[in-house]
Design a protein around this motif. Sequence first.
Motif, mmCIF file in Angstrom:
data_model
loop_
_atom_site.group_PDB
_atom_site.id
_atom_site.type_symbol
_atom_site.label_atom_id
_atom_site.label_comp_id
_atom_site.label_asym_id
_atom_site.label_seq_id
_atom_site.Cartn_x
_atom_site.Cartn_y
_atom_site.Cartn_z
ATOM 1 N N ILE A 324 41.436 53.789 43.438
ATOM 2 C CA ILE A 324 41.834 52.611 43.879
ATOM 3 C C ILE A 324 43.207 52.930 43.134
ATOM 4 O O ILE A 324 43.569 53.298 42.250
ATOM 5 N N SER A 325 44.072 52.253 44.085
ATOM 6 C CA SER A 325 45.535 52.375 43.527
ATOM 7 C C SER A 325 46.186 51.024 43.622
ATOM 8 O O SER A 325 45.708 50.022 44.311
ATOM 9 N N PRO A 326 47.173 50.657 42.654
ATOM 10 C CA PRO A 326 47.633 49.239 42.591
ATOM 11 C C PRO A 326 48.496 48.872 43.900
ATOM 12 O O PRO A 326 49.196 49.739 44.439
ATOM 13 N N GLU A 327 48.214 47.456 44.087
ATOM 14 C CA GLU A 327 49.114 47.005 45.268
ATOM 15 C C GLU A 327 50.421 46.487 44.533
ATOM 16 O O GLU A 327 51.246 46.426 45.189
ATOM 17 N N VAL A 328 50.241 46.233 43.110
ATOM 18 C CA VAL A 328 51.480 45.969 42.577
ATOM 19 C C VAL A 328 52.480 46.951 42.447
ATOM 20 O O VAL A 328 52.023 47.823 42.124
#
Length: 331
Positions: A324-328
């Motif tokens: 999972i990777s940051p959207e931020v």
Amino acid sequence: MSIQENISLLPYNTFRMDVKARVFAEYNSVEELKELLVRYKGEQILHIGQGSNLLFTKDFDGIILHSAMRRARCVSEDEENVWIEADNGLVMDELIEQLCDMGISGMENLSYIPGEVGASAVQNVGAYGVEAKDVIETVRAISVETGTEHVFTNAECKYGYRDSIFKNELRGQYIITYVVFKLNKHLAPKLDYGNLRSEVSGEMSATAIREAVIRIRKQKLPEVSETGSAGSFFKNPIVPRELYESVAARYDKVPHYEQDGGIKIPAAWLIEQCGWKGKKKGGAQCYEKQPLVLVNAGNASPEDIIHLAAAICADVKNKFGITISPEVNYI
Ligand code: EPU
């Protein structure tokens, strides 16, 4: 325009990171923006909106630009549609409230998302079955290098899930100044996401949908005025079917949706299965009502947030083999 030096960015980021910027410049017109681009040519420039989708990891040794242009106007209409051109610095939710009051629909599902118009067109914000790209007709932007205007069609923006050309090939090269939205005079409700349909009460209208969306968001998401956060911290991963099937073979009722040729699994579910929901690490917390959101539970440092996010990502990877990777955006 206003130019301040060595100022705290605390009021300018919803995560409430108390870091400093060397220069913070706010402009009132595109002409002023162009002047600033000439004045600070060659410097590190970051244009922010409401600061609701970024994490300042340290002091910013460059120029922060912010727009004080906050108007919107009707630029065209026909029997079915209205074209509204909005300034980059207008708060999205203020625009949506005004549109709903006028009975203009198309953006009501995006109600109460923090952020300004310009950033929404970079990020392709989305909620409850609607994304900004569904209503964006064109995006007007100024080249940081030359100061000239380019008008991008919706197709040229290469929109995807929380993605656009402005986050990829053209990252840092253009500043969006105006967005033209194509909206509807007659309501075409989109109510298929989650429990939205059953939440709408009274006579169906853009405002009734807006109110339902706001009620749902308030139940699940922290108020940025009360709790520091940047909304969803992670994107929902889209995984190959085989990977989803290997997870579904091991777990009961894995929530999932078909998207872009793969299977989208809610990051909230993956994070909850790893036991992080509600857990704290330093001043950072995985939000107890929606684990996709990380919050500043009080005096969190950038490191607290970074460490919590890294620990969550590592656990999801170990348990499910899913990244999972940051959207931020980390700044
Ligand atoms: N879920 C859990 N545990 C929880 C909460 C949710 O397992 O505690 C699972 C459930 O299966 C649920 C699913 O996650 O059905 C989806 O949850 P939800 O409808 O709340 O949406 P989301 O996928 O977690 C996305 C957006 C939100 C947007 C909502 C509603 C992203 C990264 N986030 O969240 O956007 O409000 O859908 O459309 O796509 C934002 O971008 O800041 C944001 C809040």
